[in-house]
Design a protein around this motif. Structure first.
Motif, mmCIF file in Angstrom:
data_model
loop_
_atom_site.group_PDB
_atom_site.id
_atom_site.type_symbol
_atom_site.label_atom_id
_atom_site.label_comp_id
_atom_site.label_asym_id
_atom_site.label_seq_id
_atom_site.Cartn_x
_atom_site.Cartn_y
_atom_site.Cartn_z
ATOM 1 N N VAL A 246 -0.720 33.118 121.145
ATOM 2 C CA VAL A 246 -0.363 31.950 120.338
ATOM 3 C C VAL A 246 -0.242 30.713 121.218
ATOM 4 O O VAL A 246 -0.746 29.627 120.878
ATOM 5 C CB VAL A 246 0.964 32.210 119.582
ATOM 6 C CG1 VAL A 246 1.459 30.936 118.908
ATOM 7 C CG2 VAL A 246 0.769 33.310 118.545
ATOM 8 N N VAL A 247 0.414 30.853 122.371
ATOM 9 C CA VAL A 247 0.577 29.732 123.291
ATOM 10 C C VAL A 247 -0.776 29.218 123.764
ATOM 11 O O VAL A 247 -1.027 28.006 123.815
ATOM 12 C CB VAL A 247 1.450 30.150 124.491
ATOM 13 C CG1 VAL A 247 1.369 29.111 125.608
ATOM 14 C CG2 VAL A 247 2.893 30.327 124.056
ATOM 15 N N GLY A 248 -1.695 30.128 124.108
ATOM 16 C CA GLY A 248 -3.004 29.714 124.592
ATOM 17 C C GLY A 248 -3.794 28.935 123.560
ATOM 18 O O GLY A 248 -4.390 27.896 123.865
ATOM 19 N N ALA A 249 -3.796 29.420 122.313
ATOM 20 C CA ALA A 249 -4.547 28.738 121.262
ATOM 21 C C ALA A 249 -3.954 27.366 120.953
ATOM 22 O O ALA A 249 -4.681 26.370 120.838
ATOM 23 C CB ALA A 249 -4.567 29.604 120.001
ATOM 24 N N LEU A 250 -2.649 27.296 120.827
ATOM 25 C CA LEU A 250 -2.016 26.029 120.479
ATOM 26 C C LEU A 250 -2.012 25.045 121.638
ATOM 27 O O LEU A 250 -2.033 23.836 121.432
ATOM 28 C CB LEU A 250 -0.579 26.286 119.994
ATOM 29 C CG LEU A 250 -0.471 27.065 118.679
ATOM 30 C CD1 LEU A 250 0.985 27.369 118.357
ATOM 31 C CD2 LEU A 250 -1.117 26.287 117.536
ATOM 32 N N GLU A 251 -2.004 25.561 122.876
ATOM 33 C CA GLU A 251 -2.098 24.664 124.029
ATOM 34 C C GLU A 251 -3.436 23.942 124.051
ATOM 35 O O GLU A 251 -3.502 22.743 124.372
ATOM 36 C CB GLU A 251 -1.908 25.447 125.325
ATOM 37 C CG GLU A 251 -1.902 24.572 126.569
ATOM 38 C CD GLU A 251 -1.661 25.349 127.846
ATOM 39 O OE1 GLU A 251 -1.900 24.790 128.923
ATOM 40 O OE2 GLU A 251 -1.242 26.520 127.756
ATOM 41 N N SER A 252 -4.507 24.655 123.681
ATOM 42 C CA SER A 252 -5.817 24.012 123.601
ATOM 43 C C SER A 252 -5.802 22.882 122.582
ATOM 44 O O SER A 252 -6.357 21.803 122.815
ATOM 45 C CB SER A 252 -6.889 25.042 123.223
ATOM 46 O OG SER A 252 -7.089 25.961 124.271
ATOM 47 N N ALA A 253 -5.164 23.119 121.439
ATOM 48 C CA ALA A 253 -5.102 22.094 120.402
ATOM 49 C C ALA A 253 -4.296 20.889 120.866
ATOM 50 O O ALA A 253 -4.706 19.735 120.684
ATOM 51 C CB ALA A 253 -4.503 22.682 119.128
ATOM 52 N N ALA A 254 -3.147 21.128 121.473
ATOM 53 C CA ALA A 254 -2.291 20.023 121.906
ATOM 54 C C ALA A 254 -2.949 19.209 123.012
ATOM 55 O O ALA A 254 -2.954 17.969 122.967
ATOM 56 C CB ALA A 254 -0.940 20.565 122.373
ATOM 57 N N ASP A 255 -3.502 19.881 124.012
ATOM 58 C CA ASP A 255 -4.122 19.168 125.129
ATOM 59 C C ASP A 255 -5.348 18.378 124.677
ATOM 60 O O ASP A 255 -5.557 17.231 125.090
ATOM 61 C CB ASP A 255 -4.521 20.150 126.228
ATOM 62 C CG ASP A 255 -3.317 20.734 126.951
ATOM 63 O OD1 ASP A 255 -2.201 20.208 126.757
ATOM 64 O OD2 ASP A 255 -3.489 21.710 127.700
#
Length: 287
Positions: free
Chosen positions: A99-108
């Motif tokens: 979850v962190v990896g997927a959402l980090e891509s979106a935020a960055d």
């Protein structure tokens, strides 16, 4: 506001960089399972990169930035509770990392795409440098030692801190402006295609544009190379170097020295080099 939200988010990323492997190492001493955490993180980011890019292009970037940070905050607070009450497991940790990896891509991606709309073109290099400097300082200097120190106090402490920082970043991002979508013409036909169709178009575009395609490939290979040593470094630090969580965090902090220096040098190099290729910096004139 973008700088502040990005700094808070990256401070949480720095905590995750040290505390997630420490959590995995506290649950198992199998190096394959510890390395699998970093492998899962890298694979998730790879798989969602193009679909996330389509969403960033289609949707309001502030909304994506707020949602991605708030959702990461909620996910990590849930993980922290499982660690606190002793019901966590590698499966739960792996799921949280995905979850962190997927959402980090979106935020960055949303933060990078939003920056040109917030500053003048002449100040874009400086703005990029300041954002990169904050990212490096929070993610790789401040975050890892703090994460190791908190982990030494309690295993759940850095996880609670991550959730709170990501939630705070989402709330700060609410102050950013909303990008208004242009109104469609009355006689225009809807041409919206699926996310994956546009992602495939993006791959074809990269294949046709040699310079950008090569840069994307270099970035992908550099990311893989960057993650290889860090996937099991926590075991090496604990078993061979005898470091505790705080020492492991300090060890990771030293990996950011070159990147921090580069973030300050980048604007001057860009001005001297000139993106149009009309001049070169003095430091490179003899090469």
């Amino acid at each position: 506001m973008l700088w502040s939200a990005n700094a808070l988010s990256n401070l949480a990323d720095g905590l995750a960089f040290v505390s997630m492997p420490l959590l995995a190492a506290s649950m198992t001493d199998d190096p394959r399972l510890v390395a699998g955490l970093a492998t899962l993180y890298a694979l998730v980011r790879l798989l969602v990169a193009l679909p996330i890019g389509v969403w960033v292009d289609r949707r309001d970037r502030r909304t994506l930035l707020v949602a991605a940070n708030l959702l990461r905050g909620v996910a990590l607070l849930v993980l922290a509770l499982t660690v606190q009450f002793g019901v966590s497991s590698l499966v739960v940790l792996y799921a949280a990392m995905a979850v962190v990896g997927a959402l980090e891509s979106a935020a960055d991606s949303a933060a990078v795409a939003m920056l040109p709309s917030l500053v003048d073109r002449k100040r874009l290099d400086s703005a990029n440098g300041r954002v990169a400097a904050a990212q490096l300082f929070c993610d790789e200097f401040a975050g890892p030692p703090l994460g190791g120190l908190l982990f030494a106090l309690a295993a759940a402490a850095p996880v609670f801190a991550m959730g709170g920082l990501w939630a705070a970043a989402g709330l700060v991002a609410l102050a950013l402006p909303i990008r208004r979508s242009p109104q469609p013409q009355p006689d225009a036909e809807p041409a919206r295609r699926s996310v994956y169709a546009e992602a495939r178009e993006g791959i074809a575009w990269l294949a046709r544009h040699r310079v950008v395609g090569i840069l994307a490939l270099i970035g992908a290979l550099a990311s893989v190379g960057y993650m290889l040593p860090f996937s099991i470094l926590v075991l090496f630090a604990e078993e061979r170097l005898g470091l505790n969580g705080t020492g492991y965090g300090l060890l990771l902090a030293f990996s950011a020295l070159g990147g921090l220096l580069g973030s300050f040098l980048a604007p001057g190099c860009a001005r001297g080099w000139d993106t149009g290729g009309r001049s070169r910096p003095a430091c490179c004139s003899g090469r």
